[in-house]
Design a protein around this motif. Sequence first.
Motif, short mmCIF file in Angstrom:
data_model
loop_
_atom_site.label_atom_id
_atom_site.label_comp_id
_atom_site.label_asym_id
_atom_site.label_seq_id
_atom_site.Cartn_x
_atom_site.Cartn_y
_atom_site.Cartn_z
N MET A 67 0.83 -1.20 0.00
CA MET A 67 0.00 0.00 0.00
C MET A 67 0.86 1.25 0.00
N ALA A 68 0.53 2.18 -0.90
CA ALA A 68 1.25 3.45 -0.98
C ALA A 68 0.27 4.61 -0.76
N ARG A 69 0.74 5.63 -0.06
CA ARG A 69 -0.05 6.85 0.14
C ARG A 69 0.49 7.92 -0.79
N ILE A 70 -0.39 8.44 -1.64
CA ILE A 70 0.01 9.48 -2.58
C ILE A 70 -0.71 10.76 -2.21
N THR A 71 0.06 11.81 -2.01
CA THR A 71 -0.47 13.12 -1.65
C THR A 71 -0.54 13.98 -2.91
N PHE A 72 -1.71 14.60 -3.12
CA PHE A 72 -1.94 15.45 -4.28
C PHE A 72 -2.10 16.90 -3.84
N HIS A 73 -1.65 17.81 -4.71
CA HIS A 73 -1.84 19.24 -4.45
C HIS A 73 -2.02 19.93 -5.79
N GLY A 74 -1.90 21.25 -5.82
CA GLY A 74 -1.97 21.99 -7.08
C GLY A 74 -3.14 22.95 -7.12
N GLU A 75 -3.04 23.92 -8.03
CA GLU A 75 -4.08 24.94 -8.16
C GLU A 75 -5.44 24.32 -8.51
N GLY A 76 -5.41 23.18 -9.20
CA GLY A 76 -6.66 22.54 -9.59
C GLY A 76 -7.48 22.04 -8.42
#
Length: 300
Positions: A18-27
């Motif tokens: 299991m991997a945790r992926i963090t998302f960000h960005g103006e969208g």
Amino acid sequence: MTIHRAVVARVRLLTSSMARITFHGEGLAAFRSTGVGDEYVRLFFPHGPDRTDVSLPDSTDNGGWVTPEGRPEAPVRTYTVRAARPEDGEIDIDFVLHGHGTASGWAAAARPGDVIGLNSPTGLYSPPADLGWQVLVSDLSGLPAVGRLIEGTPDGVATRAVLEVPDPSCVPPLPDRPGVRVARTHGGNGHGPSRLAELVAAAIPPGTDLTGGYVWVAGQTNALRDVRRYLRKELKLPAERFKVVGYWIPGADTWTERYRALPDAVRSELSSMWDNPSAAAEEAEDLTIRYEERLSTLGL
């Protein structure tokens, strides 16, 4: 509904699977979490080798989406939001790494700067106002939701979590909260027959005092057909006292093909079962049971 453009900020391996992926960005500036522990989004993945080229669809007035003319259709998968931090403009999504499939393959190679699309979230967990205790049962696919549900459970609510996982190394740390008991069993998850129905029956046997209770079960979709039938038909739970959520199907890549290969009359029969959109929640659960029973007779 809004379709958001999200960029990978960080990738962290939680366990070997299991991997945790963090998302960000103006969208993500307009992304609004529901605050519901099992809220989910549809993820729109790149259609080719360029991991920044995502064919984001346009949202429609009826809550759906449509791919712009001339653009390729993005592969879509559904995932739970593990955490949302509006103050930081970030969301976390945990991916099971099982070595095959669009989402798992993408997540295994994910790195900062990769791009995906995601829609506005929807939550399903809805306990009654008199909640005094709850049972959460899931396989590996439901662990992100279980973790967040435990985090959000009010003090004083007794919680029992029963998890079916391939082996002990697959389970990331769960929140340590008073009144929460966690039990694990090994199996299922595509490595053997699922025991989710058996685990639910053992956790809530016939004769259990169901006053103040709520049951939430998630995991292998076809294994949950017996769970829904048990909760509704044997325990006689009203619809507001349980939620059964299918997260994945063995052979999902061919399921749609097999469904479309059914005779026209059979597909018409199945779709006509849902012709009354105003059915009450109680009737909808019973209808779901009939629908799932018919799918089982068709090998689906």
